[in-house]
Design a protein around this motif. Structure first.
Motif, PDB file in Angstrom:
ATOM      1  N   ILE A  32      54.559  49.878   6.150  1.00  0.00           N
ATOM      2  CA  ILE A  32      55.565  50.392   7.094  1.00  0.00           C
ATOM      3  C   ILE A  32      54.975  50.472   8.502  1.00  0.00           C
ATOM      4  O   ILE A  32      55.612  50.097   9.482  1.00  0.00           O
ATOM      5  CB  ILE A  32      56.076  51.778   6.639  1.00  0.00           C
TER       6      ILE A  32
ATOM      7  N   GLU B  53      64.101  45.113   7.917  1.00  0.00           N
ATOM      8  CA  GLU B  53      62.833  45.722   7.499  1.00  0.00           C
ATOM      9  C   GLU B  53      62.986  47.231   7.391  1.00  0.00           C
ATOM     10  O   GLU B  53      62.434  47.870   6.502  1.00  0.00           O
ATOM     11  CB  GLU B  53      61.734  45.354   8.500  1.00  0.00           C
TER      12      GLU B  53
ATOM     13  N   TYR C  97      65.470  48.911   6.542  1.00  0.00           N
ATOM     14  CA  TYR C  97      66.169  49.228   5.303  1.00  0.00           C
ATOM     15  C   TYR C  97      65.191  49.788   4.264  1.00  0.00           C
ATOM     16  O   TYR C  97      65.437  50.807   3.634  1.00  0.00           O
ATOM     17  CB  TYR C  97      66.803  47.924   4.814  1.00  0.00           C
ATOM     18  N   TYR C  98      64.066  49.110   4.120  1.00  0.00           N
ATOM     19  CA  TYR C  98      63.073  49.532   3.126  1.00  0.00           C
ATOM     20  C   TYR C  98      62.330  50.796   3.557  1.00  0.00           C
ATOM     21  O   TYR C  98      61.922  51.593   2.727  1.00  0.00           O
ATOM     22  CB  TYR C  98      62.076  48.396   2.864  1.00  0.00           C
ATOM     23  N   HIS C  99      62.148  50.951   4.855  1.00  0.00           N
ATOM     24  CA  HIS C  99      61.445  52.146   5.345  1.00  0.00           C
ATOM     25  C   HIS C  99      62.261  53.407   5.051  1.00  0.00           C
ATOM     26  O   HIS C  99      61.733  54.393   4.568  1.00  0.00           O
ATOM     27  CB  HIS C  99      61.207  52.062   6.859  1.00  0.00           C
TER      28      HIS C  99
ATOM     29  N   MET D  78      64.590  53.831   2.862  1.00  0.00           N
ATOM     30  CA  MET D  78      64.630  54.044   1.419  1.00  0.00           C
ATOM     31  C   MET D  78      63.376  54.778   0.948  1.00  0.00           C
ATOM     32  O   MET D  78      63.434  55.719   0.170  1.00  0.00           O
ATOM     33  CB  MET D  78      64.707  52.668   0.761  1.00  0.00           C
ATOM     34  N   HIS D  79      62.243  54.324   1.456  1.00  0.00           N
ATOM     35  CA  HIS D  79      60.954  54.889   1.050  1.00  0.00           C
ATOM     36  C   HIS D  79      60.833  56.366   1.432  1.00  0.00           C
ATOM     37  O   HIS D  79      60.491  57.219   0.611  1.00  0.00           O
ATOM     38  CB  HIS D  79      59.830  54.084   1.706  1.00  0.00           C
TER      39      HIS D  79
END
Ligand SMILES: [Zn+2]
Lengths: 269, 167
Positions: A53, A150, A152-154, A156-157
């Motif tokens: 990240i 990108e 999007y995944y951050h 979520m995490h």
């Protein structure tokens, strides 16, 4: 790119530059603080995840600095590393230390604080990026589309961490609650565009401060409801980083990273 | 005649780009990954336009150098420029069939095309094709990959993350 530049009035160019500096400095400081966690995260998987990240976010900052370079403001790397604190436009939240202790020494970083800051920050970034996809400034619009994927995944995490820690032990919950308090206290300028608010909004570079802040609150709402927490109330800023007002923690960070950068640049010779 | 030559030179550049591998996955080329957006040949001037998979990807500079070197190897190349652009954005559906094969060969599941409503996704084990897999870490060793575990053949494996404009 130069065509876009030619078509802009001095006033509009100034607004574009200011917004770009805010976005760039935010991501730059956020990822710098993230990089200090390297090797110290709660477990190896998390170490891999947060450094990924951090790396993405540094890439986003680099893109914004590159746009500033294209506008004739100087070399992108220099803009990132060498500008003094008074010229920085990042929000105070992103410059805050991770906790007591120096990275090389015996750091006692606060993971709860990092989870809350990262979740609130990336969710705010999400709200801005969504709006930037419609920016009147084309180069920014294009980057927003890419960053969005990108990010999007951050989100979520960090959302997962946030939920998990707040639904685990009493101790974790207590730590998280005080972390939320600390983070929110520094959020006064996160949604601010500072002195350039009026032209930034008038030229449709991004949605209004109020609209972005509302989008942020709405994004948090389901998570907060599930955890039976009250939505945070953003205070008025004590210091407004958008106008160059910062804590000493920023200057210390800049000293460290510009020193490394200067050594690096020197060895390249 | 000039147009024909230009055209065949263009094809030669594309062909040589197939030899430029992902620095970490030597079974797939940048063409397979869908990173090559454009090849322009103008007299002795060659320009290759690439799309980065992820913005902060540290391999980008290596890819730039390798691309440049590979194209410079062509007899008609005098001047080679490699540029990264962000629009159109790279998306995981740009990976070709050949690319998917290459990834699988390397033990990496190809990016899934379908996303669930909650944003989760599913891939099969690249080793035994079992669907009985769990997500271990959405963030793998590089920005573009995730780590999964196959409960059938008890092997950890990686998958290329789906990346699309709906995200
Ligand atoms: Zn298997």
């Amino acid at each position: 790119m130069s065509n876009v530049e030619k078509m802009m009035s001095t006033e509009e160019k100034k607004a574009v530059e200011t917004l770009l500096f805010q976005l760039a400095d935010d991501d730059f400081l956020f990822s710098y603080r993230g990089s200090e966690w390297l090797g110290l995260a709660p477990h190896i998987e998390e170490d891999v995840a947060s450094s990924s990240i951090t790396q993405d976010s540094m890439g986003h900052a680099a893109m914004y600095y590159k746009l500033l370079e294209d506008l004739g403001l100087g070399n992108a790397d220099d803009l990132a590393h060498l500008r003094p604190a008074v010229e920085r436009k990042n929000s105070v939240l992103t410059e805050r230390i991770n906790g007591d202790g120096y990275y090389m020494d015996t750091p006692q970083y606060d993971w709860a604080y990092t989870v809350v800051r990262s979740y609130f920050y990336t969710q705010a970034k999400r709200a801005k990026i969504n709006s930037l996809k419609e920016s009147s400034y084309k180069p920014l619009q294009e980057i927003a589309v890419k960053v969005s994927m990108e990010l999007y995944y951050h989100v979520m995490h960090w959302k997962l961490w946030f939920k998990q820690l707040l639904s685990s032990t009493e101790e974790a919950k207590t730590k998280m609650m005080s972390a939320i308090e600390l983070v929110v206290a520094d959020m006064g300028d996160l949604f601010s565009y500072g002195e350039q608010k009026e032209p930034i909004e008038r030229f449709d570079l991004i949605d209004s401060e109020e609209k972005i802040q509302n989008a942020w609150l709405e994004a948090l709402r389901p998570t907060f409801e599930k955890l039976e927490l009250d939505l945070p109330i953003i205070p008025e800023p004590k210091l407004n980083g958008r106008n160059g007002q910062h804590t000493d923690e920023l200057q210390a960070a800049i000293d460290t990273l510009s020193e490394v950068y200067r050594i690096d640049t020197a060895t390249n010779w | 005649m000039v147009a024909l030559i230009k055209n065949s030179q263009n094809l030669e550049v594309w062909k040589v780009l197939e030899s430029v591998k992902d620095p970490e996955i030597d079974t797939v080329s940048i063409v397979d990954l869908g990173m090559v957006e454009k090849v322009e040949v103008e007299a002795e001037q060659i320009k290759v336009t690439l799309l980065p998979t992820f913005l902060g990807c540290p391999a980008l500079e290596i890819i730039r150098t390798n691309t440049k070197n590979a194209v410079m190897g062509l007899s008609f190349a005098k001047n080679v420029e490699v540029e990264f652009i962000f629009s159109p954005p790279w998306t995981s559906d740009r990976v070709t069939e050949n690319g998917k094969k290459g990834l699988k060969e390397f033990g990496i599941a190809a990016p899934p095309r379908h996303l669930e409503e909650d944003g989760s996704w599913h891939v099969d084990c690249p080793y035994c094709n079992s669907t009985y897999v769990t997500m271990e870490n959405i963030f793998g060793p590089t920005a573009c990959r995730s780590i999964l575990y196959c409960k059938s053949c008890k092997t950890p494996f990686e998958a290329m993350k789906p990346v699309s404009t709906i995200m």
